[in-house]
Design an enzyme around this catalytic site. Structure first.
Site, PDB file in Angstrom:
ATOM      1  N   HIS A  59       0.860  -1.186   0.000  1.00 32.55           N
ATOM      2  CA  HIS A  59       0.000   0.000   0.000  1.00 32.55           C
ATOM      3  C   HIS A  59       0.896   1.235   0.000  1.00 32.55           C
ATOM      4  O   HIS A  59       2.025   1.198   0.510  1.00 32.55           O
ATOM      5  CB  HIS A  59      -0.883   0.025   1.242  1.00 32.55           C
ATOM      6  CG  HIS A  59      -1.955  -1.004   1.263  1.00 32.55           C
ATOM      7  ND1 HIS A  59      -3.095  -0.859   2.012  1.00 32.55           N
ATOM      8  CD2 HIS A  59      -2.076  -2.202   0.621  1.00 32.55           C
ATOM      9  CE1 HIS A  59      -3.872  -1.911   1.848  1.00 32.55           C
ATOM     10  NE2 HIS A  59      -3.268  -2.741   1.006  1.00 32.55           N
ATOM     11  N   GLU A  61       0.949   3.890   1.766  1.00 30.46           N
ATOM     12  CA  GLU A  61       1.402   4.331   3.083  1.00 30.46           C
ATOM     13  C   GLU A  61       2.577   3.509   3.583  1.00 30.46           C
ATOM     14  O   GLU A  61       3.564   4.047   4.082  1.00 30.46           O
ATOM     15  CB  GLU A  61       0.273   4.234   4.118  1.00 30.46           C
ATOM     16  CG  GLU A  61      -0.946   5.041   3.793  1.00 30.46           C
ATOM     17  CD  GLU A  61      -2.025   4.238   3.071  1.00 30.46           C
ATOM     18  OE1 GLU A  61      -1.707   3.543   2.073  1.00 30.46           O
ATOM     19  OE2 GLU A  61      -3.187   4.335   3.485  1.00 30.46           O
ATOM     20  N   CYS A  89      -6.234   2.113   5.797  1.00 29.87           N
ATOM     21  CA  CYS A  89      -6.876   0.883   6.247  1.00 29.87           C
ATOM     22  C   CYS A  89      -6.268   0.492   7.599  1.00 29.87           C
ATOM     23  O   CYS A  89      -5.365   1.169   8.103  1.00 29.87           O
ATOM     24  CB  CYS A  89      -6.656  -0.228   5.216  1.00 29.87           C
ATOM     25  SG  CYS A  89      -4.929  -0.780   5.102  1.00 29.87           S
ATOM     26  N   CYS A  92      -2.403  -0.023   7.390  1.00 30.53           N
ATOM     27  CA  CYS A  92      -1.644   1.216   7.222  1.00 30.53           C
ATOM     28  C   CYS A  92      -1.759   2.116   8.447  1.00 30.53           C
ATOM     29  O   CYS A  92      -0.797   2.785   8.817  1.00 30.53           O
ATOM     30  CB  CYS A  92      -2.103   1.933   5.955  1.00 30.53           C
ATOM     31  SG  CYS A  92      -1.704   0.959   4.475  1.00 30.53           S
TER      32      CYS A  92
END
Length: 156
Positions: A59, A61, A89, A92
């Site tokens: 992801h 992040e 999420c 993250c």
């Protein structure tokens, strides 16, 4: 970056948006993130890379936090701000807490999987030993539009 109003983070969010657009061009869900230090200098930036890398943890992040830690030469990113186009999420959000960032700034809320106040609030959970400040809604319309346009092109 000591400010806490959404306007204080618009320049950094525009950099994150550029990362998101680049990710979308590669066929990734267009989410972008940057990490800036307390002076506003960019330590890192990344876009989603799950499809390209085959890595479920890739992801934006997580990638930006990893690169920032490498650039800073330490895993504790105290004094730093994570700026991301979509509400993090749970994974993250947890990574931001574990990295000890001072602040998480996001654009569009994620009503299905957001963990910074929408569905869960991992970042500010009082049971954790570190709780970054959360600034939400920075350039939210622009951030949401990038995602909406991406999915509009892929769904019938």
């Amino acid at each position: 970056m000591n400010g806490s109003s959404p306007e204080d983070f618009e320049a950094a969010m525009r950099l994150a948006l550029a990362q998101a657009v680049r990710a979308g061009r590669r066929g990734e869900v267009p989410v972008g993130a940057v990490v800036v230090d307390r002076d506003g200098s960019v330590l890192s930036g990344a876009g989603n890379d799950r499809e390209t890398s085959g890595d479920p943890t890739a992801h934006a992040e997580v990638l930006a936090l990893r690169a920032a830690a490498e650039a800073a030469g330490r895993w504790r990113l105290a004094g730093c701000t994570l700026v991301v186009t979509l509400e993090p999420c749970t994974m993250c959000a947890g990574a931001a807490v574990l990295a000890r960032v001072d602040r998480v700034v996001y654009g569009a809320a994620d009503e299905k999987a957001g963990a910074a106040g929408s569905v869960w609030d991992v970042i500010r959970d009082r049971r954790l030993n570190h709780r970054p400040e959360v600034v939400m809604g920075v350039l939210a319309g622009e951030c949401a539009a990038v995602l909406r346009d991406f999915f509009a092109d892929r769904r019938p």
